[in-house]
Scaffold this active site. Sequence first.
Site, PDB file in Angstrom:
ATOM      1  N   THR A  13     -51.519 -46.791  -7.851  1.00 48.22           N
ATOM      2  CA  THR A  13     -52.749 -46.072  -8.206  1.00 48.22           C
ATOM      3  C   THR A  13     -52.924 -46.085  -9.728  1.00 48.22           C
ATOM      4  OG1 THR A  13     -51.710 -43.879  -8.369  1.00 48.22           O
ATOM      5  CG2 THR A  13     -52.487 -44.577  -6.187  1.00 48.22           C
ATOM      6  N   GLY A  14     -54.176 -46.186 -10.149  1.00 44.25           N
ATOM      7  CA  GLY A  14     -54.464 -46.194 -11.592  1.00 44.25           C
ATOM      8  C   GLY A  14     -53.830 -47.376 -12.284  1.00 44.25           C
ATOM      9  N   THR A  16     -55.526 -50.109 -13.627  1.00 44.55           N
ATOM     10  CA  THR A  16     -56.433 -50.940 -14.427  1.00 44.55           C
ATOM     11  C   THR A  16     -55.992 -51.020 -15.887  1.00 44.55           C
ATOM     12  OG1 THR A  16     -57.878 -49.036 -14.784  1.00 44.55           O
ATOM     13  CG2 THR A  16     -58.460 -50.510 -12.964  1.00 44.55           C
ATOM     14  N   SER A 141     -43.295 -37.070 -15.848  1.00 38.85           N
ATOM     15  CA  SER A 141     -43.301 -37.123 -17.319  1.00 38.85           C
ATOM     16  C   SER A 141     -42.222 -36.201 -17.858  1.00 38.85           C
ATOM     17  CB  SER A 141     -44.673 -36.647 -17.793  1.00 38.85           C
ATOM     18  OG  SER A 141     -44.634 -36.228 -19.138  1.00 38.85           O
ATOM     19  N   TYR A 154     -50.825 -29.689 -17.538  1.00 36.70           N
ATOM     20  CA  TYR A 154     -50.264 -31.030 -17.275  1.00 36.70           C
ATOM     21  C   TYR A 154     -48.802 -30.909 -16.851  1.00 36.70           C
ATOM     22  CZ  TYR A 154     -48.614 -35.791 -18.306  1.00 36.70           C
ATOM     23  OH  TYR A 154     -48.043 -37.041 -18.234  1.00 36.70           O
TER      24      TYR A 154
END
Length: 264
Positions: A13-14, A16, A141, A154
């Site tokens: 996913t993601g 690009t 992260s 986040y």
Amino acid sequence: MKIDLSGRAALVTGSTQGIGAAIAAGLARAGARVGVNGRSSQRVDESIARLTKEVPEADLLPVAADVTTEEGARLAAQALPQVDILVNNLGIFGSEDPLRITDDEWRRYFEVNVLAAVRLTRLYLPGMTERGWGRVQYIASDSAVVIPAEMIHYGMSKTALLAVGRGFAKQAAGTGVTVNSVIAGPTHTGGVEDFVYELVDRDLPWDEAQRAFMREYRPQSLLQRLIEPEEIANMVVYLSSDQASATTGGALRVDGGYVDSILP
Ligand SMILES: NC(=O)c1ccc[n+]([C@@H]2O[C@H](COP(=O)([O-])OP(=O)(O)OC[C@H]3O[C@@H](n4cnc5c(N)ncnc54)[C@H](OP(=O)(O)O)[C@@H]3O)[C@@H](O)[C@H]2O)c1
């Protein structure tokens, strides 16, 4: 160690740009068929063109869908009904005064960074367990462990992902499917160079600039440079392999020693 993922279908996913694109390249280089995902067909096609230049033998499939929505997950399942390697990479981040983060923003971080990954796991995990082989990964992260005051929303979302990964690993116990999280540290992705040059001398060449930035603003890093996206991808490719069959339920660090801890 020779990693061979031929015959495996992956969805990143993601993918690009940034870490996702590097993961897509790494998996494709190892022989997997890779679904390249982003919200628009144009961005997905551009990414596929770049990846094909980088890895001419790559077998890439466009998956243009906003997978943070139920409809997007449905479109992804249509484009790629069987996935053996699911890499939940997509994520948003930004800094905000903790006392000013609105309820809507808290919900958005949960929905984009956590719920989208849960939904895709729910979609693809049963097929993996039925077939007796699969790999699910969540890109977390350092902020999951070292919560920055200006990024509580986040950090919350990334800590939640670690919990989700551990829980789904238990769900998949004994099935041949492994589930892990990768704790990525500060990485050299698009936009980061501008950010660094806002803080250090603009005349410094990139290598010196990033080291000055790390010394001043990220002294906890033992690497003392930014991590390259390919370095995160290498861990993901390894975790996707047959060779990583005994690693599950874990949170593996590619953080340049940023998190001050002996245990992962
Ligand atoms: N960069 C870092 O230093 C760092 C450090 C630790 C962890 N991470 C984590 O690593 C992951 C990737 O980070 P990055 O810096 O490479 O991200 P990035 O450069 O901002 O790229 C985000 C990717 O996600 C896609 N995307 C965003 N929203 C989407 C949606 N709703 N549906 C589908 N695709 C969507 C974007 O594609 P389109 O715009 O084409 O839709 C793009 O490909 C994130 O989870 C991040 O939290 C990053």
